[in-house]
Enzyme design. Structure first.
Site, PDB file in Angstrom:
ATOM      1  N   GLY A  47       0.846  -1.180   0.000  1.00 40.23           N
ATOM      2  CA  GLY A  47       0.000   0.000   0.000  1.00 40.23           C
ATOM      3  C   GLY A  47       0.881   1.228   0.000  1.00 40.23           C
ATOM      4  N   GLN A  52       3.227  10.003   1.355  1.00 40.44           N
ATOM      5  CA  GLN A  52       4.540   9.340   1.347  1.00 40.44           C
ATOM      6  C   GLN A  52       5.392   9.751   0.159  1.00 40.44           C
ATOM      7  OE1 GLN A  52       2.798   5.205   2.138  1.00 40.44           O
ATOM      8  NE2 GLN A  52       4.753   5.099   3.189  1.00 40.44           N
ATOM      9  N   CYS A 100       6.428  -0.501   6.756  1.00 42.95           N
ATOM     10  CA  CYS A 100       6.026   0.719   6.057  1.00 42.95           C
ATOM     11  C   CYS A 100       7.198   1.175   5.207  1.00 42.95           C
ATOM     12  CB  CYS A 100       5.667   1.792   7.083  1.00 42.95           C
ATOM     13  SG  CYS A 100       5.159   3.354   6.346  1.00 42.95           S
ATOM     14  N   LEU A 101       6.926   1.589   3.977  1.00 42.36           N
ATOM     15  CA  LEU A 101       8.014   2.037   3.104  1.00 42.36           C
ATOM     16  C   LEU A 101       8.678   3.301   3.634  1.00 42.36           C
ATOM     17  CD1 LEU A 101       6.507   1.382  -0.440  1.00 42.36           C
ATOM     18  CD2 LEU A 101       8.032  -0.087   0.904  1.00 42.36           C
ATOM     19  N   HIS A 142      -3.900   1.280   8.064  1.00 46.70           N
ATOM     20  CA  HIS A 142      -2.531   1.813   8.045  1.00 46.70           C
ATOM     21  C   HIS A 142      -2.421   2.989   7.074  1.00 46.70           C
ATOM     22  CE1 HIS A 142       2.027   1.121   7.886  1.00 46.70           C
ATOM     23  NE2 HIS A 142       1.818   1.908   6.843  1.00 46.70           N
ATOM     24  N   GLU A 143      -2.986   2.818   5.872  1.00 45.29           N
ATOM     25  CA  GLU A 143      -2.844   3.869   4.855  1.00 45.29           C
ATOM     26  C   GLU A 143      -3.675   5.109   5.196  1.00 45.29           C
ATOM     27  OE1 GLU A 143      -0.445   3.516   2.947  1.00 45.29           O
ATOM     28  OE2 GLU A 143      -0.173   1.346   3.100  1.00 45.29           O
TER      29      GLU A 143
HETATM   30 NI    NI Z   1       3.050   3.026   5.610  1.00 43.98          NI
END
Ligand code: NI
Length: 173
Positions: A47, A52, A100-101, A142-143
């Site tokens: 996601g 981000q 998470c990225l 989360h997103e």
């Molecule tokens: Ni994330």
């Protein structure tokens, strides 16, 4: 479309509340969505939220397809959720490892509602709503947190269950 740099935790752009999308007609929205999909796939995310990549708009994308970062996860078709909102959280919760990225190499155990009911608009401007559970419900929670400036470490119950994935004794994919 292009792969964009993913902002890392500590960047103030990850700590703000993103704006609702109001212009569904312009090219900018489709261009933003394309960049988000390319970036998510390139970095093997399941996601990605617009903030981000430095876009303070309420857009998320998600997809699970043979992901080495989540090898046990069932496939989830590519989905674009614009202005997503959760209207109902199940009382029942589930605890699982998240990544998470924006925090590369790290994982933390986070408790989330097991199922959620959400509404959103898709990339064609069509309204959609669904009740989802398990990993998909976790990804959406989360997103959407990203859209409110929240990263998963703020949701940890126990800081001992947060660290580098190659060092956490209890972490397993
Ligand atoms: Ni994330």
């Amino acid at each position: 479309m292009a792969v964009k740099n993913v902002l890392k935790m500590g960047d103030p752009n990850l700590q703000i509340k993103s704006e609702w999308v109001t212009d569904f007609a312009g090219e900018e929205l489709q261009s933003n969505i394309g960049d988000m999909i390319d970036t998510m796939r390139h970095y093997r995310g399941v996601g990605l939220a617009a903030p981000q990549i430095g876009i303070a708009k309420r857009i998320i994308v998600l997809e699970v397809a043979n992901n080495p970062r989540y090898p046990q996860a069932d496939a989830i078709a590519l989905s674009v959720l614009i202005n997503p909102q959760i209207s109902d959280f199940s009382e029942q919760t589930e605890t699982a490892w998240e990544g998470c990225l924006s925090l590369p190499g790290l994982r933390g155990k986070v408790s989330r509602a097991r199922s959620v009911a959400y509404q959103a608009v898709n990339e064609n401007g069509e309204r959609k709503q669904a009740i989802v559970q398990g990993f998909l419900a976790r990804i959406i929670q989360h997103e959407i947190d990203h859209l409110d400036g929240i990263l998963y470490p703020q949701r940890l119950d126990d800081l001992k269950q947060f660290g580098f994935e190659d060092s956490l004794p209890d972490f397993q994919l």
